[in-house]
Motif scaffolding. Structure first.
Motif, PDB file in Angstrom:
ATOM      1  N   GLU A  23       1.453  -1.149  -1.109  1.00  0.00           N
ATOM      2  CA  GLU A  23       0.245  -1.334  -1.904  1.00  0.00           C
ATOM      3  C   GLU A  23       0.381  -0.801  -3.325  1.00  0.00           C
ATOM      4  O   GLU A  23      -0.274  -1.294  -4.232  1.00  0.00           O
ATOM      5  CB  GLU A  23      -0.945  -0.657  -1.220  1.00  0.00           C
ATOM      6  CG  GLU A  23      -1.333  -1.314   0.080  1.00  0.00           C
ATOM      7  CD  GLU A  23      -2.555  -0.691   0.725  1.00  0.00           C
ATOM      8  OE1 GLU A  23      -3.174   0.205   0.128  1.00  0.00           O
ATOM      9  OE2 GLU A  23      -2.900  -1.113   1.843  1.00  0.00           O
ATOM     10  N   THR A  24       1.220   0.217  -3.522  1.00  0.00           N
ATOM     11  CA  THR A  24       1.401   0.816  -4.840  1.00  0.00           C
ATOM     12  C   THR A  24       2.885   0.906  -5.164  1.00  0.00           C
ATOM     13  O   THR A  24       3.656   1.429  -4.365  1.00  0.00           O
ATOM     14  CB  THR A  24       0.781   2.233  -4.898  1.00  0.00           C
ATOM     15  OG1 THR A  24      -0.609   2.149  -4.589  1.00  0.00           O
ATOM     16  CG2 THR A  24       0.965   2.852  -6.272  1.00  0.00           C
ATOM     17  N   LYS A  43       0.849  -7.345  -0.267  1.00  0.00           N
ATOM     18  CA  LYS A  43      -0.330  -6.475  -0.264  1.00  0.00           C
ATOM     19  C   LYS A  43      -0.434  -5.597  -1.512  1.00  0.00           C
ATOM     20  O   LYS A  43      -1.274  -4.713  -1.576  1.00  0.00           O
ATOM     21  CB  LYS A  43      -0.297  -5.559   0.967  1.00  0.00           C
ATOM     22  CG  LYS A  43      -0.191  -6.281   2.282  1.00  0.00           C
ATOM     23  CD  LYS A  43      -1.487  -6.931   2.633  1.00  0.00           C
ATOM     24  CE  LYS A  43      -1.378  -7.566   4.026  1.00  0.00           C
ATOM     25  NZ  LYS A  43      -2.561  -8.252   4.426  1.00  0.00           N
ATOM     26  N   ARG A  45      -1.404  -3.735  -4.661  1.00  0.00           N
ATOM     27  CA  ARG A  45      -2.690  -3.560  -5.344  1.00  0.00           C
ATOM     28  C   ARG A  45      -2.521  -2.887  -6.706  1.00  0.00           C
ATOM     29  O   ARG A  45      -3.277  -3.132  -7.622  1.00  0.00           O
ATOM     30  CB  ARG A  45      -3.648  -2.701  -4.494  1.00  0.00           C
ATOM     31  CG  ARG A  45      -3.983  -3.291  -3.149  1.00  0.00           C
ATOM     32  CD  ARG A  45      -4.844  -4.537  -3.301  1.00  0.00           C
ATOM     33  NE  ARG A  45      -5.151  -5.137  -2.018  1.00  0.00           N
ATOM     34  CZ  ARG A  45      -4.514  -6.164  -1.486  1.00  0.00           C
ATOM     35  NH1 ARG A  45      -3.506  -6.710  -2.123  1.00  0.00           N
ATOM     36  NH2 ARG A  45      -4.857  -6.667  -0.329  1.00  0.00           N
ATOM     37  N   ARG A  46      -1.509  -2.010  -6.808  1.00  0.00           N
ATOM     38  CA  ARG A  46      -1.279  -1.261  -8.037  1.00  0.00           C
ATOM     39  C   ARG A  46       0.205  -1.351  -8.401  1.00  0.00           C
ATOM     40  O   ARG A  46       1.062  -1.010  -7.591  1.00  0.00           O
ATOM     41  CB  ARG A  46      -1.700   0.198  -7.849  1.00  0.00           C
ATOM     42  CG  ARG A  46      -3.211   0.345  -7.721  1.00  0.00           C
ATOM     43  CD  ARG A  46      -3.623   1.709  -7.199  1.00  0.00           C
ATOM     44  NE  ARG A  46      -3.260   1.927  -5.800  1.00  0.00           N
ATOM     45  CZ  ARG A  46      -3.885   1.397  -4.742  1.00  0.00           C
ATOM     46  NH1 ARG A  46      -4.908   0.603  -4.917  1.00  0.00           N
ATOM     47  NH2 ARG A  46      -3.484   1.672  -3.516  1.00  0.00           N
ATOM     48  N   ALA A  71      -4.116  -9.268  -4.329  1.00  0.00           N
ATOM     49  CA  ALA A  71      -5.343  -8.874  -5.026  1.00  0.00           C
ATOM     50  C   ALA A  71      -5.056  -7.623  -5.856  1.00  0.00           C
ATOM     51  O   ALA A  71      -5.548  -6.540  -5.568  1.00  0.00           O
ATOM     52  CB  ALA A  71      -6.457  -8.628  -4.015  1.00  0.00           C
ATOM     53  N   VAL A  72      -4.251  -7.776  -6.904  1.00  0.00           N
ATOM     54  CA  VAL A  72      -3.865  -6.655  -7.747  1.00  0.00           C
ATOM     55  C   VAL A  72      -5.088  -6.108  -8.475  1.00  0.00           C
ATOM     56  O   VAL A  72      -5.851  -6.859  -9.076  1.00  0.00           O
ATOM     57  CB  VAL A  72      -2.774  -7.074  -8.761  1.00  0.00           C
ATOM     58  CG1 VAL A  72      -2.432  -5.929  -9.692  1.00  0.00           C
ATOM     59  CG2 VAL A  72      -1.542  -7.544  -8.028  1.00  0.00           C
ATOM     60  N   GLU A  73      -5.262  -4.789  -8.394  1.00  0.00           N
ATOM     61  CA  GLU A  73      -6.388  -4.118  -9.025  1.00  0.00           C
ATOM     62  C   GLU A  73      -5.989  -3.396 -10.301  1.00  0.00           C
ATOM     63  O   GLU A  73      -6.788  -3.271 -11.221  1.00  0.00           O
ATOM     64  CB  GLU A  73      -7.005  -3.117  -8.044  1.00  0.00           C
ATOM     65  CG  GLU A  73      -7.550  -3.767  -6.791  1.00  0.00           C
ATOM     66  CD  GLU A  73      -7.892  -2.765  -5.702  1.00  0.00           C
ATOM     67  OE1 GLU A  73      -7.714  -1.548  -5.915  1.00  0.00           O
ATOM     68  OE2 GLU A  73      -8.334  -3.206  -4.627  1.00  0.00           O
TER      69      GLU A  73
END
Length: 90
Positions: A23-24, A43, A45-46, A71-73
């Protein structure tokens, strides 16, 4: 593994295949990093790649293309010469 932080590893030139559940990813200030593994984690995200002076534009573009489905935030590519246009970002 959900987070990989290798920030500041100046001698790192490439990464192995990344876990799909990552995720990161923080590769900021990895001055010697030339390329990124494909495919990009689904997955993610960051993604922090600021200050990656040696990162090749095609390597970055291919990785960014792969994370368009995620869904990169958060994304930080400041100080990375391979960033030449905002069109490269998802």
């Amino acid at each position: 593994m959900q987070c990989l932080d290798v920030r500041g590893c100046a001698d790192l030139t490439e990464l192995p295949a990344l876990p799909t559940m990552l995720e990161t990813l923080d590769i900021g200030e990895c001055q010697g990093l030339l390329r990124l593994p494909l495919p990009a984690p689904e997955k993610l995200r960051r993604f922090y790649f600021n200050g990656c002076a040696s990162l090749k534009p095609r390597a970055l573009a291919g990785f960014l293309e792969g994370i368009k489905k995620a869904a990169v935030e958060e994304l930080d590519g400041s100080g990375t010469p391979a960033v030449t246009s905002l069109e490269e970002f998802p």
